[in-house]
Design a protein around this motif. Structure first.
Motif, PDB file in Angstrom:
ATOM      1  N   GLY A  99     -31.526  -9.449 -16.103  1.00 26.85           N
ATOM      2  CA  GLY A  99     -30.772 -10.437 -15.884  1.00 26.85           C
ATOM      3  C   GLY A  99     -30.349 -10.761 -14.347  1.00 26.85           C
ATOM      4  N   LYS A 100     -31.437 -10.923 -13.582  1.00 30.69           N
ATOM      5  CA  LYS A 100     -31.448 -10.971 -12.189  1.00 30.69           C
ATOM      6  C   LYS A 100     -31.191 -12.845 -11.617  1.00 30.69           C
ATOM      7  N   SER A 101     -31.135 -13.789 -12.444  1.00 28.65           N
ATOM      8  CA  SER A 101     -31.385 -14.678 -11.655  1.00 28.65           C
ATOM      9  C   SER A 101     -29.551 -15.608 -12.835  1.00 28.65           C
ATOM     10  N   THR A 102     -28.752 -14.481 -13.174  1.00 30.90           N
ATOM     11  CA  THR A 102     -28.182 -14.944 -13.760  1.00 30.90           C
ATOM     12  C   THR A 102     -26.859 -13.993 -12.616  1.00 30.90           C
ATOM     13  N   PHE A 103     -27.579 -13.060 -12.750  1.00 25.30           N
ATOM     14  CA  PHE A 103     -26.777 -12.201 -11.254  1.00 25.30           C
ATOM     15  C   PHE A 103     -26.596 -13.181 -10.393  1.00 25.30           C
ATOM     16  N   ILE A 104     -27.855 -13.141 -10.109  1.00 27.71           N
ATOM     17  CA  ILE A 104     -27.615 -14.074  -8.394  1.00 27.71           C
ATOM     18  C   ILE A 104     -26.658 -15.097  -8.869  1.00 27.71           C
ATOM     19  N   GLU A 105     -26.842 -16.226  -9.646  1.00 25.62           N
ATOM     20  CA  GLU A 105     -26.246 -16.681  -9.744  1.00 25.62           C
ATOM     21  C   GLU A 105     -24.607 -16.584  -9.840  1.00 25.62           C
ATOM     22  N   ALA A 106     -23.420 -16.130 -10.720  1.00 27.60           N
ATOM     23  CA  ALA A 106     -22.822 -14.631 -10.321  1.00 27.60           C
ATOM     24  C   ALA A 106     -22.228 -14.595  -9.319  1.00 27.60           C
ATOM     25  N   ASN A 164     -26.465  -3.897 -16.209  1.00 27.62           N
ATOM     26  CA  ASN A 164     -26.402  -5.633 -16.351  1.00 27.62           C
ATOM     27  C   ASN A 164     -25.773  -4.946 -17.835  1.00 27.62           C
ATOM     28  N   LYS A 165     -25.662  -6.950 -18.018  1.00 30.62           N
ATOM     29  CA  LYS A 165     -25.336  -6.581 -20.006  1.00 30.62           C
ATOM     30  C   LYS A 165     -24.419  -5.850 -20.222  1.00 30.62           C
ATOM     31  N   ALA A 166     -23.026  -5.064 -19.635  1.00 33.40           N
ATOM     32  CA  ALA A 166     -22.056  -4.235 -19.881  1.00 33.40           C
ATOM     33  C   ALA A 166     -20.954  -5.516 -20.242  1.00 33.40           C
ATOM     34  N   ASP A 167     -21.405  -6.191 -21.572  1.00 33.92           N
ATOM     35  CA  ASP A 167     -20.334  -6.885 -22.489  1.00 33.92           C
ATOM     36  C   ASP A 167     -20.788  -6.903 -23.882  1.00 33.92           C
ATOM     37  N   GLY A 168     -19.364  -7.524 -24.575  1.00 29.17           N
ATOM     38  CA  GLY A 168     -19.814  -6.776 -26.215  1.00 29.17           C
ATOM     39  C   GLY A 168     -20.280  -5.858 -26.798  1.00 29.17           C
ATOM     40  N   LEU A 169     -21.453  -5.849 -27.456  1.00 27.82           N
ATOM     41  CA  LEU A 169     -21.097  -4.695 -28.543  1.00 27.82           C
ATOM     42  C   LEU A 169     -22.287  -3.747 -27.650  1.00 27.82           C
ATOM     43  N   ASN A 170     -22.882  -4.064 -26.249  1.00 30.21           N
ATOM     44  CA  ASN A 170     -23.543  -2.974 -25.144  1.00 30.21           C
ATOM     45  C   ASN A 170     -22.707  -2.941 -24.929  1.00 30.21           C
ATOM     46  N   LYS A 171     -20.925  -2.764 -24.451  1.00 28.01           N
ATOM     47  CA  LYS A 171     -20.612  -2.543 -22.714  1.00 28.01           C
ATOM     48  C   LYS A 171     -20.377  -0.585 -23.433  1.00 28.01           C
ATOM     49  N   ASP A 172     -20.149  -0.393 -24.138  1.00 25.64           N
ATOM     50  CA  ASP A 172     -20.315   1.015 -24.619  1.00 25.64           C
ATOM     51  C   ASP A 172     -21.219   2.074 -23.978  1.00 25.64           C
ATOM     52  N   PRO A 231     -21.189  -0.637 -13.425  1.00 30.90           N
ATOM     53  CA  PRO A 231     -21.351  -1.846 -14.570  1.00 30.90           C
ATOM     54  C   PRO A 231     -20.994  -3.253 -14.161  1.00 30.90           C
ATOM     55  N   CYS A 232     -21.787  -4.378 -14.552  1.00 32.06           N
ATOM     56  CA  CYS A 232     -21.571  -5.567 -14.692  1.00 32.06           C
ATOM     57  C   CYS A 232     -21.507  -5.975 -15.729  1.00 32.06           C
ATOM     58  N   SER A 233     -21.202  -7.291 -16.117  1.00 33.17           N
ATOM     59  CA  SER A 233     -21.183  -8.039 -17.007  1.00 33.17           C
ATOM     60  C   SER A 233     -21.933  -9.531 -15.773  1.00 33.17           C
ATOM     61  N   ALA A 234     -23.159 -10.290 -15.925  1.00 37.29           N
ATOM     62  CA  ALA A 234     -23.741 -10.871 -14.879  1.00 37.29           C
ATOM     63  C   ALA A 234     -23.692 -12.958 -15.574  1.00 37.29           C
ATOM     64  N   LEU A 235     -23.356 -11.829 -16.739  1.00 39.09           N
ATOM     65  CA  LEU A 235     -22.441 -13.432 -17.942  1.00 39.09           C
ATOM     66  C   LEU A 235     -21.472 -13.724 -17.877  1.00 39.09           C
ATOM     67  N   GLU A 236     -20.118 -12.456 -17.717  1.00 39.10           N
ATOM     68  CA  GLU A 236     -18.746 -13.111 -17.727  1.00 39.10           C
ATOM     69  C   GLU A 236     -18.454 -12.256 -16.801  1.00 39.10           C
ATOM     70  N   ASN A 237     -19.338 -12.421 -15.358  1.00 38.71           N
ATOM     71  CA  ASN A 237     -18.739 -12.125 -14.265  1.00 38.71           C
ATOM     72  C   ASN A 237     -18.217 -11.750 -14.160  1.00 38.71           C
ATOM     73  N   THR A 238     -17.777  -9.911 -14.588  1.00 39.15           N
ATOM     74  CA  THR A 238     -17.414  -8.885 -14.502  1.00 39.15           C
ATOM     75  C   THR A 238     -17.633  -7.703 -13.303  1.00 39.15           C
ATOM     76  N   GLY A 239     -17.343  -6.967 -13.134  1.00 40.72           N
ATOM     77  CA  GLY A 239     -17.866  -6.002 -11.774  1.00 40.72           C
ATOM     78  C   GLY A 239     -18.663  -6.463 -10.733  1.00 40.72           C
ATOM     79  N   ILE A 240     -18.732  -7.783 -10.466  1.00 37.07           N
ATOM     80  CA  ILE A 240     -19.296  -9.004  -9.719  1.00 37.07           C
ATOM     81  C   ILE A 240     -18.548  -9.143  -8.256  1.00 37.07           C
TER      82      ILE A 240
END
Ligand code: GDP
Length: 329
Positions: free
Chosen positions: A66-73, A200-208, A237-246
């Motif tokens: 998720g590097k590019s998604t992360f860099i975007e966020a 990264n990707k600490a979101d949805g079903l992957n969060k736990d 933890p972070c979620s580049a997609l949901e913009n949490t932890g950034i």
């Protein structure tokens, strides 16, 4: 090819924050023509007093982390604070594929349209050492152009990490939960290099699973020797997609810069990096001159054969070549 600008036009354009001139100067930095190399050296000399004022941040992780998604966020976070960001890359695969991890700008579409952001793909057609050199010099140009934050992205494959670590102040390792250390190509050495590990990707079903991974990496980090920087590396933890932890990652970086500026590590690290680069340039330049020397070229193949066939010890062959080079090179 478009005509060159004058030295004065390059330097004044860069210092004035002119993106077009900056891009054209980077092209000169990346060029392999001797005349361009001389011009690049002059530009760098001129802008040097205006460099050094950015926060230099390296980011690594396997493809898909998720590097590019992360860099975007992350870029959005930085620019929302009114700070400008330049995104560069060291991509060892760009030589083979002719492409680049940042070649496809649509991967950071929003950021690339942001007036506070500048994205430059990894140069192609250079050796890894050459890519590292031009990325470092590009970073200096971006600093002279007034960028507050420089992000240097690389793929988690080994040598390129060491190169990015060697030119940045802060090193962020992106990882995934449950992908397995081996799969992620993460050797202890890379974890040791990291100032922060973000799952990264600490979101949805992957969060736990991500939260468990944070705890595991946190444990592992405790076992590492104390860092020279005085900053205690963490896993978050972070979620580049949901913009949490950034924002929390940015805060950690600020804490790092605060601590290391106060305890002197920041300056000391940059001084050591500069010295390393000087020695690197010496090595690279001498090696280039050595292998390009006609007298060396004439003798090299036969001595390689002799060494390959065990007729000549490697050391004595090397000495002969160096002698010839020193006398006639
Ligand atoms: P890169 O190869 O490391 O640059 O990874 P990308 O940024 O291209 O992301 C790879 C895939 O993971 C894409 O499909 C992204 O949408 C997805 N992705 C990236 N970050 C996250 C995240 O935080 N959560 C989730 N669920 N997916 C993500």
């Amino acid at each position: 090819m478009r005509h060159r600008l004058s030295l004065e036009e390059y330097t004044s354009g860069i210092l004035a924050g002119d993106r077009l001139v900056l891009s054209r100067a980077i092209t000169i930095i990346e060029s392999r023509l001797t005349a361009d190399k001389d011009l690049a050296a002059q530009i760098l000399r001129q802008i040097l007093p205006r460099t050094g004022n950015s926060l230099r941040i390296g980011i690594t992780g396997i493809p898909g982390v998720g590097k590019s998604t992360f860099i975007e966020a992350f870029g959005k976070q930085v620019t929302s604070l009114g700070k400008s960001v330049a995104v560069l890359a060291i991509d060892p695969s760009s030589k083979k594929s002719g492409g680049s991890i940042l070649g496809d700008k649509t991967r950071m579409e929003e950021l690339s349209r942001n007036s506070l952001a500048f994205i430059r793909p990894s140069p192609t057609g250079l050796s890894l050492g050459g890519v590292a050199r031009s990325t470092r010099e590009t970073m200096l140009l971006c600093e002279a152009g007034g960028f507050d934050v420089i992000l240097i992205e690389t793929v988690g494959v080994g040598q390129s990490e060491t190169l990015v670590k060697g030119m940045t102040d802060f090193f962020l390792l992106l990882m995934l939960a449950g992908a397995g250390d081996e799969l992620q190509g993460i050797k202890k050495g890379i974890m040791e290099m990291a100032d922060l590990i973000a799952i990264n990707k600490a979101d949805g079903l992957n969060k736990d699973a991500a939260m468990r991974a944070v705890a595991e990496y946190q444990q592992a980090l405790h076992l590492f020797p104390k860092t020279e920087s005085g900053f205690i590396s963490k896993a978050v933890p972070c979620s580049a997609l949901e913009n949490t932890g950034i924002a929390a990652i940015w805060d950690e970086m600020m804490r790092f810069f605060d601590i290391t500026r106060k305890n002197g590590f920041f300056e000391k690290n940059r001084q050591l990096q500069n010295l390393d680069w000087m020695h690197d340039y010496i090595r690279q330049t001498l090696e280039e001159q050595f292998y390009n020397s006609p007298v060396v070229k004439r003798k090299l193949t036969s001595l390689e054969e002799a060494v390959g066939n065990n007729l000549e010890p490697p050391l004595s062959a090397a000495r002969q070549l160096i002698d010839i080079f020193m006398k006639n090179g």
